[in-house]
Design an enzyme around this catalytic site. Structure first.
Site, PDB file in Angstrom:
ATOM      1  N   CYS A  55      26.686 -23.179  22.254  1.00 13.66           N
ATOM      2  CA  CYS A  55      27.183 -21.958  22.897  1.00 13.66           C
ATOM      3  C   CYS A  55      26.362 -20.746  22.470  1.00 13.66           C
ATOM      4  CB  CYS A  55      28.649 -21.732  22.521  1.00 13.66           C
ATOM      5  SG  CYS A  55      29.695 -23.171  22.754  1.00 13.66           S
TER       6      CYS A  55
HETATM    7  C1  BEZ Z   1      28.303 -26.529  20.124  1.00  6.85           C
HETATM    8  O1  BEZ Z   1      28.354 -25.587  20.888  1.00  6.85           O
HETATM    9  O2  BEZ Z   1      27.229 -26.980  19.740  1.00  6.85           O
HETATM   10  C2  BEZ Z   1      29.556 -27.149  19.607  1.00  6.85           C
HETATM   11  C3  BEZ Z   1      30.730 -26.901  20.277  1.00  6.85           C
HETATM   12  C4  BEZ Z   1      31.894 -27.459  19.801  1.00  6.85           C
HETATM   13  C5  BEZ Z   1      31.865 -28.220  18.678  1.00  6.85           C
HETATM   14  C6  BEZ Z   1      30.697 -28.456  18.018  1.00  6.85           C
HETATM   15  C7  BEZ Z   1      29.531 -27.911  18.482  1.00  6.85           C
END
Ligand code: BEZ
Length: 180
Positions: A55
């Site tokens: 994200c």
């Molecule tokens: C990520 O955006 O990489 C992510 C999202 C949720 C849990 C773990 C990682």
């Protein structure tokens, strides 16, 4: 999902207000789904958590970078929503230098639950969070839907592609914005 009206929800946001004074001049400001969606054609994207790697590295900064391209295709606003409180969402936006994408704090998960997108992420110690999706929402009605595959609780992977800004842009027809 296409053709469905988004649920009516009130979000508790924190806005900067110098008149508050002191070292932390912010106050509460309630905003509703009408404030965000009524009379506008917007892109909404939802993700599992502020500050998480995909994200923060790709999805939010790429939407920010491509903001003007979305505007050129008849999008009035881009919003990022997450099951995080207003303090966390504001801190994330500041850390990322976000100026164009609006951040919506769905701290209690009410909007996400009513959209049918709430999933358990107890495997990561996150509790209830949003499945990753994007949508074009035209005057409060879902016009296009971009949901990552594999909707499930405690998913071991974090699918990302369908809801990327690049994919949404590629699938966006030009359309007149709705009249306010
Ligand atoms: C990520 O955006 O990489 C992510 C999202 C949720 C849990 C773990 C990682």
């Amino acid at each position: 999902m296409i053709g469905r009206k988004v649920p009516f929800v009130t979000f508790r946001t924190r806005v900067r207000d110098e008149s508050v004074g002191g070292p932390n001049p912010y106050r509460w400001e309630d905003k509703t789904t009408d404030d965000y969606f009524k009379g506008k054609r917007v892109v909404l994207f939802s993700l599992p958590g502020a500050f998480t790697p995909t994200c923060s590295t790709y999805q939010l900064p790429d939407f920010e970078k491509l903001y003007d391209e979305f505007k050129a295709k008849g999008i009035d606003e881009i919003y990022c929503i997450s099951v995080n409180d207003a303090f966390v969402m504001n801190a994330w936006g500041k850390a990322q230098g976000i100026e164009k994408v609006g951040l919506i704090p769905d701290g209690s998960g009410e909007f996400t639950r009513k959209m049918g997108m709430l999933v358990r992420k107890d495997n990561l110690g996150f509790g209830l969070r949003s499945w990753r999706y994007g949508a074009v929402i035209n005057d409060g009605v879902v016009e296009k839907w971009f949901e990552e595959e594999g909707f499930s609780d405690n998913c071991e992977t974090d699918p990302y592609g369908v809801s990327s800004p690049q994919n949404i842009l590629a699938n966006l027809d030009e359309k007149e914005a709705v009249a306010a």
